[in-house]
Design a protein around this motif. Structure first.
Motif, PDB file in Angstrom:
ATOM      1  N   ARG A   1      -3.831 -11.816 -42.221  1.00  0.00           N
ATOM      2  CA  ARG A   1      -4.004 -10.957 -41.046  1.00  0.00           C
ATOM      3  C   ARG A   1      -5.143  -9.983 -41.301  1.00  0.00           C
ATOM      4  O   ARG A   1      -5.170  -9.304 -42.332  1.00  0.00           O
ATOM      5  CB  ARG A   1      -2.708 -10.195 -40.749  1.00  0.00           C
ATOM      6  CG  ARG A   1      -2.775  -9.347 -39.480  1.00  0.00           C
ATOM      7  CD  ARG A   1      -1.406  -8.805 -39.115  1.00  0.00           C
ATOM      8  NE  ARG A   1      -1.452  -8.042 -37.866  1.00  0.00           N
ATOM      9  CZ  ARG A   1      -0.354  -7.578 -37.249  1.00  0.00           C
ATOM     10  NH1 ARG A   1       0.838  -7.810 -37.759  1.00  0.00           N
ATOM     11  NH2 ARG A   1      -0.487  -6.894 -36.120  1.00  0.00           N
ATOM     12  N   HIS A   2      -6.075  -9.920 -40.372  1.00  0.00           N
ATOM     13  CA  HIS A   2      -7.250  -9.067 -40.528  1.00  0.00           C
ATOM     14  C   HIS A   2      -7.353  -8.105 -39.350  1.00  0.00           C
ATOM     15  O   HIS A   2      -7.109  -8.486 -38.192  1.00  0.00           O
ATOM     16  CB  HIS A   2      -8.525  -9.922 -40.610  1.00  0.00           C
ATOM     17  CG  HIS A   2      -8.506 -10.934 -41.711  1.00  0.00           C
ATOM     18  ND1 HIS A   2      -8.756 -10.606 -43.024  1.00  0.00           N
ATOM     19  CD2 HIS A   2      -8.244 -12.277 -41.695  1.00  0.00           C
ATOM     20  CE1 HIS A   2      -8.670 -11.696 -43.773  1.00  0.00           C
ATOM     21  NE2 HIS A   2      -8.367 -12.715 -42.991  1.00  0.00           N
ATOM     22  N   ALA A   3      -7.718  -6.875 -39.660  1.00  0.00           N
ATOM     23  CA  ALA A   3      -7.842  -5.866 -38.611  1.00  0.00           C
ATOM     24  C   ALA A   3      -8.953  -6.243 -37.633  1.00  0.00           C
ATOM     25  O   ALA A   3      -9.993  -6.796 -38.019  1.00  0.00           O
ATOM     26  CB  ALA A   3      -8.147  -4.503 -39.243  1.00  0.00           C
ATOM     27  N   ASN A   4      -8.700  -5.969 -36.363  1.00  0.00           N
ATOM     28  CA  ASN A   4      -9.674  -6.177 -35.281  1.00  0.00           C
ATOM     29  C   ASN A   4     -10.034  -7.642 -35.038  1.00  0.00           C
ATOM     30  O   ASN A   4     -10.994  -7.929 -34.317  1.00  0.00           O
ATOM     31  CB  ASN A   4     -10.961  -5.383 -35.544  1.00  0.00           C
ATOM     32  CG  ASN A   4     -10.694  -3.896 -35.683  1.00  0.00           C
ATOM     33  OD1 ASN A   4      -9.893  -3.333 -34.935  1.00  0.00           O
ATOM     34  ND2 ASN A   4     -11.332  -3.266 -36.663  1.00  0.00           N
ATOM     35  N   ALA A   5      -9.303  -8.560 -35.634  1.00  0.00           N
ATOM     36  CA  ALA A   5      -9.580  -9.979 -35.407  1.00  0.00           C
ATOM     37  C   ALA A   5      -8.981 -10.427 -34.084  1.00  0.00           C
ATOM     38  O   ALA A   5      -7.941  -9.924 -33.647  1.00  0.00           O
ATOM     39  CB  ALA A   5      -9.012 -10.819 -36.547  1.00  0.00           C
ATOM     40  N   GLN A   6      -9.648 -11.370 -33.430  1.00  0.00           N
ATOM     41  CA  GLN A   6      -9.143 -11.969 -32.199  1.00  0.00           C
ATOM     42  C   GLN A   6      -9.134 -13.477 -32.366  1.00  0.00           C
ATOM     43  O   GLN A   6     -10.146 -14.078 -32.726  1.00  0.00           O
ATOM     44  CB  GLN A   6     -10.013 -11.590 -31.001  1.00  0.00           C
ATOM     45  CG  GLN A   6     -10.041 -10.101 -30.697  1.00  0.00           C
ATOM     46  CD  GLN A   6     -10.908  -9.783 -29.491  1.00  0.00           C
ATOM     47  OE1 GLN A   6     -11.019 -10.573 -28.563  1.00  0.00           O
ATOM     48  NE2 GLN A   6     -11.540  -8.614 -29.514  1.00  0.00           N
TER      49      GLN A   6
END
Length: 388
Positions: free
Chosen positions: A82-87
Protein backbone atom coordinates in the motif's frame (compact mmCIF):
# COMPACT_ATOMS: atom_id res chain seq x y z
CA UNK A 1 -14.95 -35.35 -15.97
CA UNK A 2 -16.97 -32.94 -18.08
CA UNK A 3 -15.28 -29.85 -19.44
CA UNK A 4 -16.50 -26.56 -20.82
CA UNK A 5 -13.64 -26.59 -23.34
CA UNK A 6 -12.58 -29.07 -25.99
CA UNK A 7 -8.83 -29.15 -25.52
CA UNK A 8 -6.32 -30.72 -27.85
CA UNK A 9 -2.79 -31.48 -26.74
CA UNK A 10 -0.18 -28.95 -27.84
CA UNK A 11 3.55 -29.01 -27.61
CA UNK A 12 5.78 -26.00 -28.01
CA UNK A 13 7.72 -25.27 -31.17
CA UNK A 14 10.19 -22.45 -30.62
CA UNK A 15 9.36 -21.07 -34.06
CA UNK A 16 5.62 -21.47 -34.09
CA UNK A 17 2.78 -20.59 -31.74
CA UNK A 18 -0.89 -21.01 -32.52
CA UNK A 19 -2.81 -17.75 -32.53
CA UNK A 20 -5.38 -17.07 -29.86
CA UNK A 21 -8.66 -17.92 -31.52
CA UNK A 22 -8.85 -21.70 -31.58
CA UNK A 23 -11.21 -22.70 -28.75
CA UNK A 24 -14.06 -24.91 -29.88
CA UNK A 25 -16.54 -23.36 -27.47
CA UNK A 26 -17.17 -19.75 -26.63
CA UNK A 27 -14.97 -18.39 -23.80
CA UNK A 28 -16.24 -15.88 -21.28
CA UNK A 29 -16.58 -12.43 -22.79
CA UNK A 30 -13.54 -10.18 -22.41
CA UNK A 31 -13.87 -6.67 -21.13
CA UNK A 32 -12.54 -3.80 -23.22
CA UNK A 33 -12.10 -1.65 -20.12
CA UNK A 34 -8.72 -0.65 -18.70
CA UNK A 35 -6.63 -0.80 -15.57
CA UNK A 36 -5.79 2.78 -14.58
CA UNK A 37 -2.71 3.60 -12.50
CA UNK A 38 -1.52 6.87 -10.99
CA UNK A 39 1.25 6.48 -8.42
CA UNK A 40 4.70 7.55 -7.35
CA UNK A 41 6.81 5.14 -5.31
CA UNK A 42 10.18 6.21 -3.91
CA UNK A 43 12.64 3.59 -2.67
CA UNK A 44 16.12 4.94 -2.05
CA UNK A 45 17.47 6.25 -5.33
CA UNK A 46 14.74 4.52 -7.35
CA UNK A 47 11.44 6.16 -8.28
CA UNK A 48 8.52 4.42 -9.96
CA UNK A 49 6.21 7.03 -11.46
CA UNK A 50 3.15 5.96 -13.45
CA UNK A 51 0.11 7.70 -14.88
CA UNK A 52 -1.10 5.17 -17.41
CA UNK A 53 -3.92 2.86 -18.43
CA UNK A 54 -3.39 -0.78 -19.39
CA UNK A 55 -5.83 -2.82 -21.49
CA UNK A 56 -7.90 -5.48 -19.75
CA UNK A 57 -7.95 -7.84 -22.70
CA UNK A 58 -5.65 -10.64 -23.77
CA UNK A 59 -2.06 -10.80 -22.51
CA UNK A 60 -0.22 -7.57 -21.67
CA UNK A 61 3.51 -8.05 -21.06
CA UNK A 62 5.47 -5.72 -18.77
CA UNK A 63 8.96 -5.86 -20.22
CA UNK A 64 12.23 -4.23 -19.27
CA UNK A 65 15.59 -4.68 -17.58
CA UNK A 66 15.79 -5.95 -14.01
CA UNK A 67 15.18 -3.11 -11.58
CA UNK A 68 13.02 -1.01 -13.91
CA UNK A 69 9.96 -1.36 -11.63
CA UNK A 70 7.93 -4.20 -13.17
CA UNK A 71 7.40 -6.21 -9.98
CA UNK A 72 6.89 -3.09 -7.85
CA UNK A 73 4.14 -2.05 -10.25
CA UNK A 74 2.54 -5.52 -10.14
CA UNK A 75 2.53 -5.59 -6.33
CA UNK A 76 0.83 -2.19 -6.24
CA UNK A 77 -1.84 -3.45 -8.64
CA UNK A 78 -2.40 -6.54 -6.50
CA UNK A 79 -2.63 -4.58 -3.26
CA UNK A 80 0.30 -6.48 -1.74
CA UNK A 81 1.92 -3.12 -1.00
CA UNK A 82 0.00 0.00 0.00
CA UNK A 83 1.42 3.35 -1.06
CA UNK A 84 0.29 6.82 -0.08
CA UNK A 85 -1.51 8.85 -2.75
CA UNK A 86 -1.64 5.89 -5.14
CA UNK A 87 -4.65 5.41 -7.40
CA UNK A 88 -5.55 2.02 -8.87
CA UNK A 89 -8.81 1.44 -10.71
CA UNK A 90 -9.91 -1.82 -12.34
CA UNK A 91 -12.52 -1.00 -15.01
CA UNK A 92 -15.25 0.81 -13.02
CA UNK A 93 -14.06 -0.44 -9.62
CA UNK A 94 -11.71 1.71 -7.51
CA UNK A 95 -9.17 -0.49 -5.72
CA UNK A 96 -7.23 2.37 -4.16
CA UNK A 97 -7.83 6.11 -3.98
CA UNK A 98 -7.62 8.43 -1.01
CA UNK A 99 -8.90 6.52 2.02
CA UNK A 100 -10.26 3.70 -0.13
CA UNK A 101 -8.11 0.58 -0.17
CA UNK A 102 -9.47 -2.78 -1.27
CA UNK A 103 -7.33 -5.55 0.29
CA UNK A 104 -5.72 -8.13 -1.96
CA UNK A 105 -8.17 -10.94 -1.12
CA UNK A 106 -11.08 -8.79 -2.29
CA UNK A 107 -9.59 -7.74 -5.64
CA UNK A 108 -10.50 -10.95 -7.54
CA UNK A 109 -6.90 -11.38 -8.67
CA UNK A 110 -5.07 -14.64 -9.37
CA UNK A 111 -1.31 -14.49 -8.84
CA UNK A 112 1.54 -16.76 -9.92
CA UNK A 113 5.13 -15.97 -8.99
CA UNK A 114 8.55 -17.42 -9.84
CA UNK A 115 8.11 -20.03 -7.12
CA UNK A 116 4.85 -21.95 -7.03
CA UNK A 117 4.49 -21.70 -3.20
CA UNK A 118 2.34 -24.83 -3.01
CA UNK A 119 1.40 -26.07 0.45
CA UNK A 120 3.79 -29.01 0.99
CA UNK A 121 1.49 -30.99 3.31
CA UNK A 122 -1.36 -31.07 0.79
CA UNK A 123 -1.78 -33.13 -2.37
CA UNK A 124 -2.06 -31.50 -5.79
CA UNK A 125 -5.84 -31.83 -5.65
CA UNK A 126 -5.99 -30.28 -2.18
CA UNK A 127 -3.75 -27.42 -3.28
CA UNK A 128 -5.99 -26.78 -6.28
CA UNK A 129 -9.12 -26.69 -4.15
CA UNK A 130 -7.63 -24.74 -1.24
CA UNK A 131 -8.87 -21.35 -2.39
CA UNK A 132 -11.86 -22.65 -4.35
CA UNK A 133 -13.41 -24.21 -1.25
CA UNK A 134 -13.14 -20.86 0.58
CA UNK A 135 -14.98 -18.75 -2.00
CA UNK A 136 -17.98 -16.86 -0.70
CA UNK A 137 -21.46 -17.99 -1.71
CA UNK A 138 -22.04 -14.92 -3.88
CA UNK A 139 -18.91 -15.50 -6.00
CA UNK A 140 -19.65 -16.10 -9.69
CA UNK A 141 -18.15 -19.47 -10.58
CA UNK A 142 -16.86 -19.24 -14.15
CA UNK A 143 -14.35 -22.11 -13.93
CA UNK A 144 -15.07 -25.43 -12.24
CA UNK A 145 -12.28 -27.69 -10.90
CA UNK A 146 -12.95 -30.29 -13.61
CA UNK A 147 -12.47 -27.70 -16.32
CA UNK A 148 -9.18 -26.41 -14.90
CA UNK A 149 -7.83 -29.92 -14.29
CA UNK A 150 -8.59 -30.79 -17.90
CA UNK A 151 -7.26 -27.49 -19.24
CA UNK A 152 -3.89 -27.98 -17.50
CA UNK A 153 -3.75 -31.79 -17.88
CA UNK A 154 -3.43 -32.34 -14.13
CA UNK A 155 -5.42 -35.58 -13.74
CA UNK A 156 -2.36 -37.88 -13.39
CA UNK A 157 -0.91 -35.60 -10.70
CA UNK A 158 -3.90 -35.12 -8.39
CA UNK A 159 -2.80 -37.47 -5.61
CA UNK A 160 0.87 -36.55 -5.69
CA UNK A 161 2.64 -34.34 -3.18
CA UNK A 162 4.29 -31.10 -4.40
CA UNK A 163 7.75 -32.52 -3.67
CA UNK A 164 7.11 -35.26 -6.26
CA UNK A 165 6.51 -32.75 -9.06
CA UNK A 166 8.88 -31.19 -11.56
CA UNK A 167 9.25 -27.41 -11.67
CA UNK A 168 6.95 -27.15 -14.68
CA UNK A 169 4.31 -29.34 -13.05
CA UNK A 170 4.37 -27.24 -9.89
CA UNK A 171 3.79 -24.09 -11.96
CA UNK A 172 0.85 -25.77 -13.71
CA UNK A 173 -0.68 -26.52 -10.32
CA UNK A 174 -0.04 -22.92 -9.22
CA UNK A 175 -1.78 -21.71 -12.39
CA UNK A 176 -4.71 -24.01 -11.69
CA UNK A 177 -4.99 -22.77 -8.11
CA UNK A 178 -4.97 -19.18 -9.36
CA UNK A 179 -7.69 -19.92 -11.95
CA UNK A 180 -9.92 -21.60 -9.39
CA UNK A 181 -9.93 -18.42 -7.31
CA UNK A 182 -12.26 -17.14 -10.09
CA UNK A 183 -10.06 -14.12 -10.91
CA UNK A 184 -11.02 -11.16 -13.03
CA UNK A 185 -7.31 -10.58 -13.65
CA UNK A 186 -4.25 -12.86 -13.66
CA UNK A 187 -0.90 -11.43 -12.54
CA UNK A 188 2.13 -13.49 -13.59
CA UNK A 189 5.46 -12.36 -12.15
CA UNK A 190 8.26 -14.14 -14.04
CA UNK A 191 6.42 -17.50 -13.88
CA UNK A 192 9.07 -19.18 -16.07
CA UNK A 193 12.20 -17.63 -14.54
CA UNK A 194 13.02 -20.51 -12.19
CA UNK A 195 12.45 -23.25 -14.80
CA UNK A 196 14.98 -25.00 -17.01
CA UNK A 197 14.56 -24.79 -20.78
CA UNK A 198 12.64 -28.05 -21.08
CA UNK A 199 10.19 -27.03 -18.34
CA UNK A 200 9.77 -23.60 -19.94
CA UNK A 201 8.87 -25.27 -23.22
CA UNK A 202 6.34 -27.46 -21.42
CA UNK A 203 4.58 -24.65 -19.55
CA UNK A 204 4.32 -22.12 -22.41
CA UNK A 205 1.52 -23.98 -24.27
CA UNK A 206 -0.54 -24.03 -21.06
CA UNK A 207 -0.17 -20.28 -20.68
CA UNK A 208 -1.30 -19.97 -24.30
CA UNK A 209 -4.34 -22.11 -23.54
CA UNK A 210 -5.29 -20.01 -20.55
CA UNK A 211 -5.00 -16.84 -22.59
CA UNK A 212 -7.04 -18.13 -25.51
CA UNK A 213 -9.70 -20.19 -23.75
CA UNK A 214 -10.64 -18.49 -20.49
CA UNK A 215 -11.01 -14.85 -21.56
CA UNK A 216 -9.27 -13.70 -18.37
CA UNK A 217 -6.95 -10.70 -18.98
CA UNK A 218 -3.35 -11.34 -17.96
CA UNK A 219 -0.46 -9.11 -16.93
CA UNK A 220 2.83 -10.90 -17.51
CA UNK A 221 6.11 -9.62 -16.06
CA UNK A 222 9.12 -10.88 -17.99
CA UNK A 223 12.60 -9.91 -19.08
CA UNK A 224 12.72 -12.70 -21.70
CA UNK A 225 11.66 -11.25 -25.04
CA UNK A 226 11.20 -14.70 -26.61
CA UNK A 227 8.55 -15.59 -24.00
CA UNK A 228 6.82 -12.26 -24.53
CA UNK A 229 6.62 -12.75 -28.30
CA UNK A 230 5.09 -16.21 -27.86
CA UNK A 231 2.40 -15.04 -25.45
CA UNK A 232 1.64 -11.33 -25.49
CA UNK A 233 -0.89 -9.26 -27.40
CA UNK A 234 0.27 -5.94 -25.94
CA UNK A 235 3.74 -4.94 -24.78
CA UNK A 236 4.54 -2.31 -22.15
CA UNK A 237 8.19 -1.30 -22.33
CA UNK A 238 9.48 -0.03 -18.99
CA UNK A 239 12.67 1.96 -18.38
CA UNK A 240 14.00 3.55 -15.19
CA UNK A 241 10.68 3.53 -13.32
CA UNK A 242 8.55 4.82 -16.21
CA UNK A 243 6.50 3.33 -19.02
CA UNK A 244 8.58 4.22 -22.06
CA UNK A 245 6.03 3.01 -24.60
CA UNK A 246 3.06 0.66 -24.90
CA UNK A 247 0.94 -0.78 -27.66
CA UNK A 248 0.24 -3.85 -29.80
CA UNK A 249 3.15 -6.29 -29.77
CA UNK A 250 3.98 -6.24 -33.53
CA UNK A 251 4.39 -2.45 -33.48
CA UNK A 252 6.26 -2.44 -30.16
CA UNK A 253 8.85 -4.85 -31.55
CA UNK A 254 9.98 -1.98 -33.78
CA UNK A 255 11.19 0.01 -30.77
CA UNK A 256 14.94 0.75 -31.13
CA UNK A 257 15.49 -0.23 -27.48
CA UNK A 258 14.63 -3.85 -28.34
CA UNK A 259 17.09 -4.08 -31.23
CA UNK A 260 20.01 -4.64 -28.85
CA UNK A 261 18.27 -7.78 -27.55
CA UNK A 262 17.69 -9.11 -31.06
CA UNK A 263 15.42 -7.41 -33.57
CA UNK A 264 12.49 -9.57 -34.58
CA UNK A 265 8.98 -9.39 -36.02
CA UNK A 266 5.67 -11.06 -35.28
CA UNK A 267 3.45 -11.95 -38.24
CA UNK A 268 -0.06 -13.37 -38.20
CA UNK A 269 -0.65 -15.93 -40.93
CA UNK A 270 -3.78 -17.77 -42.02
CA UNK A 271 -3.62 -21.58 -42.06
CA UNK A 272 -4.60 -23.51 -45.22
CA UNK A 273 -3.61 -26.98 -44.01
CA UNK A 274 -0.48 -28.95 -44.85
CA UNK A 275 1.01 -30.71 -47.87
CA UNK A 276 4.06 -32.99 -47.81
CA UNK A 277 4.61 -32.12 -44.14
CA UNK A 278 4.69 -28.39 -44.96
CA UNK A 279 2.20 -25.92 -43.51
CA UNK A 280 0.53 -23.91 -46.25
CA UNK A 281 0.01 -20.41 -44.86
CA UNK A 282 -0.81 -16.99 -46.22
CA UNK A 283 -0.27 -13.41 -45.16
CA UNK A 284 -2.87 -11.38 -46.99
CA UNK A 285 -2.78 -12.64 -50.56
CA UNK A 286 0.78 -13.95 -50.36
CA UNK A 287 1.55 -17.63 -49.66
CA UNK A 288 4.35 -19.02 -47.54
CA UNK A 289 5.19 -22.42 -46.15
CA UNK A 290 7.19 -23.96 -43.34
CA UNK A 291 7.66 -27.41 -41.82
CA UNK A 292 4.55 -28.66 -40.01
CA UNK A 293 4.82 -29.47 -36.28
CA UNK A 294 5.76 -33.09 -35.72
CA UNK A 295 3.54 -34.44 -33.00
CA UNK A 296 0.70 -36.89 -32.79
CA UNK A 297 -2.19 -34.46 -32.60
CA UNK A 298 -1.59 -32.64 -35.90
CA UNK A 299 -4.68 -34.16 -37.50
CA UNK A 300 -7.02 -33.27 -34.64
CA UNK A 301 -5.61 -29.82 -33.96
CA UNK A 302 -5.81 -27.38 -36.85
CA UNK A 303 -5.80 -23.73 -35.80
CA UNK A 304 -7.13 -21.17 -38.23
CA UNK A 305 -4.09 -18.91 -37.83
CA UNK A 306 -0.54 -18.86 -36.51
CA UNK A 307 1.87 -16.41 -34.91
CA UNK A 308 5.22 -16.44 -36.69
CA UNK A 309 8.30 -15.06 -34.95
CA UNK A 310 10.94 -13.97 -37.45
CA UNK A 311 14.43 -12.80 -36.57
CA UNK A 312 15.49 -9.71 -38.52
CA UNK A 313 18.83 -11.34 -39.32
CA UNK A 314 16.96 -14.14 -41.18
CA UNK A 315 15.35 -11.77 -43.70
CA UNK A 316 17.16 -10.98 -46.97
CA UNK A 317 16.02 -8.45 -49.57
CA UNK A 318 16.18 -8.43 -53.37
CA UNK A 319 14.94 -5.98 -55.97
CA UNK A 320 13.35 -8.79 -58.03
CA UNK A 321 12.18 -12.35 -57.26
CA UNK A 322 14.99 -14.90 -57.33
CA UNK A 323 14.31 -17.67 -59.84
CA UNK A 324 17.27 -19.87 -58.97
CA UNK A 325 17.15 -20.01 -55.19
CA UNK A 326 16.39 -22.60 -52.52
CA UNK A 327 14.35 -19.98 -50.64
CA UNK A 328 10.68 -20.58 -51.45
CA UNK A 329 9.25 -17.80 -49.27
CA UNK A 330 9.71 -14.63 -51.36
CA UNK A 331 7.19 -12.04 -50.27
CA UNK A 332 6.53 -8.62 -51.78
CA UNK A 333 7.13 -5.82 -49.28
CA UNK A 334 7.63 -2.07 -49.20
CA UNK A 335 10.17 -0.06 -47.21
CA UNK A 336 8.58 2.00 -44.43
CA UNK A 337 11.73 3.25 -42.68
CA UNK A 338 15.33 2.79 -41.57
CA UNK A 339 16.85 2.65 -38.08
CA UNK A 340 20.40 2.31 -36.80
CA UNK A 341 21.32 -1.20 -35.66
CA UNK A 342 23.37 -2.02 -32.54
CA UNK A 343 26.41 -2.74 -34.76
CA UNK A 344 27.72 0.34 -36.61
CA UNK A 345 28.10 -1.62 -39.86
CA UNK A 346 24.42 -2.61 -39.97
CA UNK A 347 21.01 -1.01 -40.54
CA UNK A 348 17.53 -2.14 -39.57
CA UNK A 349 15.18 -1.86 -42.53
CA UNK A 350 11.50 -1.53 -41.59
CA UNK A 351 9.16 -3.16 -44.09
CA UNK A 352 5.42 -3.47 -44.57
CA UNK A 353 4.06 -6.88 -45.59
CA UNK A 354 0.34 -6.88 -46.32
CA UNK A 355 -0.16 -4.23 -43.63
CA UNK A 356 2.03 -6.03 -41.06
CA UNK A 357 5.46 -4.78 -39.91
CA UNK A 358 8.56 -6.80 -40.77
CA UNK A 359 12.21 -6.03 -40.01
CA UNK A 360 15.36 -6.97 -41.92
CA UNK A 361 18.92 -6.56 -40.62
CA UNK A 362 21.28 -5.61 -43.46
CA UNK A 363 24.78 -4.21 -43.72
CA UNK A 364 24.99 -0.55 -44.65
CA UNK A 365 26.95 -1.61 -47.73
CA UNK A 366 24.01 -3.74 -48.90
CA UNK A 367 21.57 -0.87 -48.35
CA UNK A 368 23.76 1.43 -50.44
CA UNK A 369 24.48 -1.19 -53.13
CA UNK A 370 20.78 -1.90 -53.65
CA UNK A 371 19.92 1.81 -53.49
CA UNK A 372 17.14 1.18 -50.97
CA UNK A 373 14.73 4.09 -50.44
CA UNK A 374 11.63 4.86 -48.42
CA UNK A 375 8.48 3.53 -50.12
CA UNK A 376 10.40 1.22 -52.47
CA UNK A 377 8.76 -2.08 -53.49
CA UNK A 378 10.97 -5.18 -53.30
CA UNK A 379 11.05 -8.81 -52.14
CA UNK A 380 11.83 -10.33 -48.76
CA UNK A 381 13.36 -13.80 -48.72
CA UNK A 382 12.68 -15.79 -45.56
CA UNK A 383 13.94 -19.34 -45.21
CA UNK A 384 11.25 -21.71 -43.97
CA UNK A 385 13.60 -22.98 -41.24
CA UNK A 386 14.14 -19.41 -40.06
CA UNK A 387 10.48 -18.81 -39.26
CA UNK A 388 10.66 -19.06 -35.49
Amino acid sequence: MMSLFHITTRRDKSWLAADQHTASSTPPAQTTASLTLALTIQRGDFTLQLNNSLPLQGVTALFGRSGCGKTTMLRAIAGLDRHANAQVQFADTVWQQGNTFVPVHQRRIGMVFQESSLLPHLTVEQNLLYGFSRLTKDTDIALQPEQVIHLLELTPLLQQAPEQLSGGQRQRVALGRALLSQPQLLLLDEPLASLDQQSRSEILPFLQRIASQTGIPMLLVSHQLDDVVKLADQLVLMQHGHIHSQGPLPQQLLQPELAAIGAMSLLHAKNHGSTDHLLQLSIGQQPLQLPAPQHGDTASYSPTSYRLRIQARDVALSLTPLSYSSVSNQLQVSISGFNPAPHPAETLVHLTLEGQPLQALLTKQSVERLGLQLGQQLYAQIKAVALD
